[in-house]
Design an enzyme around this catalytic site. Structure first.
Site, PDB file in Angstrom:
ATOM      1  N   GLY A 277       0.697  -1.459  -0.395  1.00  0.00           N
ATOM      2  CA  GLY A 277      -0.224   0.083   0.169  1.00  0.00           C
ATOM      3  C   GLY A 277       0.932   1.279   0.078  1.00  0.00           C
ATOM      4  N   CYS A 346      -9.322  21.723  19.070  1.00  0.00           N
ATOM      5  CA  CYS A 346      -8.768  22.022  20.378  1.00  0.00           C
ATOM      6  C   CYS A 346      -8.833  20.848  21.078  1.00  0.00           C
ATOM      7  CB  CYS A 346     -10.366  22.233  20.942  1.00  0.00           C
ATOM      8  SG  CYS A 346     -10.822  23.872  19.987  1.00  0.00           S
ATOM      9  N   TYR A 375      -2.515   6.529   4.448  1.00  0.00           N
ATOM     10  CA  TYR A 375      -2.599   6.772   5.705  1.00  0.00           C
ATOM     11  C   TYR A 375      -3.058   8.293   5.450  1.00  0.00           C
ATOM     12  CZ  TYR A 375      -1.292   1.665   4.998  1.00  0.00           C
ATOM     13  OH  TYR A 375      -1.349   0.514   4.990  1.00  0.00           O
TER      14      TYR A 375
HETATM   15  N1  LLP Z   1      -1.674  -6.254   3.663  1.00  0.00           N
HETATM   16  C1  LLP Z   1      -1.893  -6.614   5.028  1.00  0.00           C
HETATM   17  C2  LLP Z   1      -2.471  -7.607   5.635  1.00  0.00           C
HETATM   18  C3  LLP Z   1      -1.909  -5.390   5.687  1.00  0.00           C
HETATM   19  O1  LLP Z   1      -2.466  -5.080   6.693  1.00  0.00           O
HETATM   20  C4  LLP Z   1      -1.280  -4.347   5.574  1.00  0.00           C
HETATM   21  C5  LLP Z   1      -1.636  -2.911   6.197  1.00  0.00           C
HETATM   22  C6  LLP Z   1      -1.001  -3.746   4.011  1.00  0.00           C
HETATM   23  C7  LLP Z   1      -0.808  -4.559   3.442  1.00  0.00           C
HETATM   24  C8  LLP Z   1      -0.405  -2.818   3.433  1.00  0.00           C
HETATM   25  O2  LLP Z   1       0.726  -2.509   3.902  1.00  0.00           O
HETATM   26  P1  LLP Z   1       1.616  -1.294   3.561  1.00  0.00           P
HETATM   27  O3  LLP Z   1       2.425  -1.914   2.242  1.00  0.00           O
HETATM   28  O4  LLP Z   1       0.661  -0.226   3.258  1.00  0.00           O
HETATM   29  O5  LLP Z   1       2.634  -1.275   4.859  1.00  0.00           O
HETATM   30  N2  LLP Z   1      -2.291   3.197   9.677  1.00  0.00           N
HETATM   31  C9  LLP Z   1      -0.922   3.101   9.542  1.00  0.00           C
HETATM   32  C10 LLP Z   1      -0.197   1.770   8.679  1.00  0.00           C
HETATM   33  C11 LLP Z   1      -1.407   0.504   9.015  1.00  0.00           C
HETATM   34  C12 LLP Z   1      -0.984  -0.652   8.076  1.00  0.00           C
HETATM   35  C13 LLP Z   1      -2.032  -1.959   7.961  1.00  0.00           C
HETATM   36  N3  LLP Z   1      -1.693  -2.865   7.795  1.00  0.00           N
HETATM   37  C14 LLP Z   1       0.453   4.376   9.126  1.00  0.00           C
HETATM   38  O6  LLP Z   1       0.163   5.001   8.621  1.00  0.00           O
HETATM   39  O7  LLP Z   1       0.972   3.429   9.542  1.00  0.00           O
END
Ligand code: LLP
Length: 422
Positions: A277, A346, A375
Site C-alpha cells: 500500500g 482543540c 493513510y
Molecule cells: N496487507 C495487510 C494484510 C495489511 O494489514 C496491510 C497494512 C497491508 C497489506 C499494506 O501495508 P503497507 O504496504 O501499506 O505497509 N495506518 C498506518 C499503517 C497501517 C497498516 C495496516 N496494514 C500508518 O499510517 O502508518
C-alpha cells in the site's frame, strides 16, 4: 522518487503549480501524482518479473476511485479489508478475480457479497471465520478459494501499532498450528485451499524480517504439500517502508525485495501475490495547507495551520514524521526557523511536529506535508465539524478534483432528528 518538485521557485505536482490548485479548490487538500502512483506500482511489478505474480494494491492506504482506476489500468489487483473497499474496487472496474479479501473480522454478509460479485481469494485469519465462510459458500453452492494467514512470530521492527507478525498480535494463525488448521480447511466442502498468506507489518525498513517470515512460509509450503494440500499461490503481504525524510532514511528498494522473494520462495513454483500500500501511494501524495497564524509563545513559535489532526492523523497517532515544506521555494541560504507545527483542533495532540526546523513562513503562506498519500485521506475524519478535505489528482499538466469538499449544509443534513425532538 516522486513528482513533487520545485520548478522556477514554486512547488509543482507534476507539471501543475501547487499554488494554482490551492487557488482553485481552497486549502487544505490532498493532491496525488498519477506518474508517481504508476511508477511505484511498476517498480513492484518489474521486481517480480520472471515469476507468475500479481501486485494487489492495499486499498486501505488510499481508496479514492480515481487512484484505484489509475492502478487497475496499470495492471494492479486490489487487496481489500472490508466490503466497502470491495465495492469501491468493483465500482472502479476491478474484476473480482483480481480482488483479494484480507482482514481479521470478515462478516458473513461481507463474504456473501464478495462470493456473489467474484473474488480471487479470501485470506482466512481464524477457525471460526473459516467455518462461517464454509457455510456461506455452501449456501450459495460454490467453493470459496482460500489461503490461511499464518503468523510467523517475527519481529518486524516497526512501530508497535503497525506490527502484525508477532504472536501477541491479533493477526493470523500461529504458524505452529497451521498444519492442523489446513487439515480442517481441507475437510470443509465449501472451501478450496489454494495457498498461504502472511503479512508481518507496515513501514518495514529492513529486509531481514521479510526474509525470516518468507523462509518459514517456504518450509510450511513443503509440509502442507506433503500433507496433500494443493498449494499454488503465496500471498506475501505488504509492508515495505518508504523514506519519510529526504535526508537519512533509505529503506530497501522493491528490486531487492523482489530478489529476496525469488531467493526464499522462488523454487516452489507458486504464483506470487504481494499487497503493498504505502510504497505505492505514500510518496504519490502531499497535503497542502495554509498558515493561519504564527503565534509567539513563551519559549517557542507556533505555526497554526488550517489543516489539523482530523485531516492527517499520523503524527498524533504514531508520532510519525512528515517533511513540511513551503510551496514557494526558499531562497538559497535562507536560515531555518523553528516551530511547533499545529492545527486548530482543540486538543494538544493536534500537533504535527515539535521544534521543527524548517524554512520560515508567515500567515497565508502555503506549506505542503510530503509523503501523505498513504493513510492520509483514508484516515481523516470530520472531528470539530471540519469538512473532509478535497482530494485532487494530477496527470502531467491537468488536474481534477476527485473528491469534493462537502459543504457545511451537506454535513449538517446527514444528521436527522428523532421524531420526539421534531
Ligand atoms: N496487507 C495487510 C494484510 C495489511 O494489514 C496491510 C497494512 C497491508 C497489506 C499494506 O501495508 P503497507 O504496504 O501499506 O505497509 N495506518 C498506518 C499503517 C497501517 C497498516 C495496516 N496494514 C500508518 O499510517 O502508518
Amino acid at each position: 522518487m516522486d513528482h513533487f518538485l520545485y520548478r522556477n521557485g514554486a512547488l509543482h505536482a507534476e507539471d501543475v503549480p501547487v499554488a494554482d490548485i490551492a487557488a482553485a479548490v481552497g486549502t487544505p487538500f490532498y493532491v496525488y501524482s498519477t506518474a508517481t502512483l504508476t511508477r511505484h506500482f511498476k517498480l513492484f511489478d518489474d521486481a517480480l518479473d520472471g515469476m507468475d505474480h500479481l501486485v494487489c494494491f492495499a486499498m486501505k492506504s488510499a481508496s479514492n476511485q480515481a487512484i484505484i482506476k489509475v492502478l487497475a489500468d496499470a495492471g494492479a489487483g486490489m487487496d481489500v479489508v472490508s466490503v466497502g473497499e470491495y465495492l469501491r474496487a468493483k465500482a472502479a472496474g476491478v474484476p473480482g478475480d483480481k480482488i483479494v479479501f484480507s482482514g481479521v473480522g470478515k462478516t458473513a454478509d461481507e463474504m456473501r457479497t464478495a462470493l456473489d460479485g467474484g473474488i480471487r481469494q479470501f485470506n482466512i485469519e481464524s477457525e471460526p471465520e473459516m467455518i462461517v465462510l464454509d457455510q456461506v459458500a455452501q449456501s450459495l453452492g460454490v467453493r470459496a478459494p482460500i489461503t490461511v494467514r499464518v503468523n510467523p512470530d517475527v519481529d518486524a521492527k516497526t512501530h508497535a501499532k503497525i506490527a502484525t507478525g508477532k504472536s501477541e498480535n491479533k493477526f493470523g494463525i500461529p504458524i505452529s498450528r497451521a498444519r492442523d488448521v489446513y487439515a480442517m480447511a481441507g475437510k470443509l466442502p465449501g472451501l478450496k485451499v489454494i495457498g498461504i498468506d502472511v503479512h508481518i507489518g507496515s513501514q518495514l525498513t529492513e529486509l531481514a524480517p521479510f526474509e525470516a517470515a518468507y523462509s518459514k512460509v517456504a518450509e510450511l509450503t513443503e509440509q502442507l504439500r506433503a500433507d496433500g494440500h494443493d498449494i499454488t499461490r503465496l500471498d506475501l503481504g505488504g509492508g515495505l517502508g518508504i523514506p519519510y525524510t529526504r535526508s537519512n532514511e533509505a529503506p530497501p528498494l522493491p528490486t531487492d525485495y523482489g530478489n529476496l522473494i525469488k531467493r526464499t520462495v522462488g523454487h516452489l513454483g507458486c504464483e506470487i501475490e504481494i499487497e503493498p500500500g504505502r510504497l505505492i501511494s505514500g510518496n504519490a501524495g502531499i497535503m497542502v495547507t495554509k498558515v493561519i497564524y504564527v503565534k509567539s509563545g513563551e519559549d517557542r513559535d507556533f505555526l497554526i495551520l488550517d489543516a489539523a489532526m482530523n485531516d492527517l492523523i499520523r503524527p498524533a497517532m504514531y508520532e510519525a514524521w512528515h517533511d513540511i515544506v513551503p510551496v514557494i521555494e526558499p531562497a538559497p541560504g535562507t536560515e531555518p526557523a523553528k516551530y511547533d507545527v499545529v492545527g486548530p483542533v482543540c486538543e494538544s495532540g493536534d500537533t504535527f511536529a515539535k521544534s521543527r526546523e524548517m524554512s520560515p513562513v508567515g500567515a497565508d503562506d502555503l506549506v505542503a506535508f510530503r509523503s501523505a498519500g498513504a493513510y492520509g485521506a483514508v484516515m481523516s475524519s470530520e472531528y470539530n465539524s471540519r469538512p473532509l478535505i478535497p482530494e485532487v489528482l494530477v496527470d502531467k499538466d491537468q488536474f481534477a478534483v476527485i473528491r469534493a469538499r462537502p459543504t457545511y449544509q451537506e454535513m449538517i443534513a446527514r444528521d436527522t432528528l428523532p421524531p420526539w425532538l421534531g
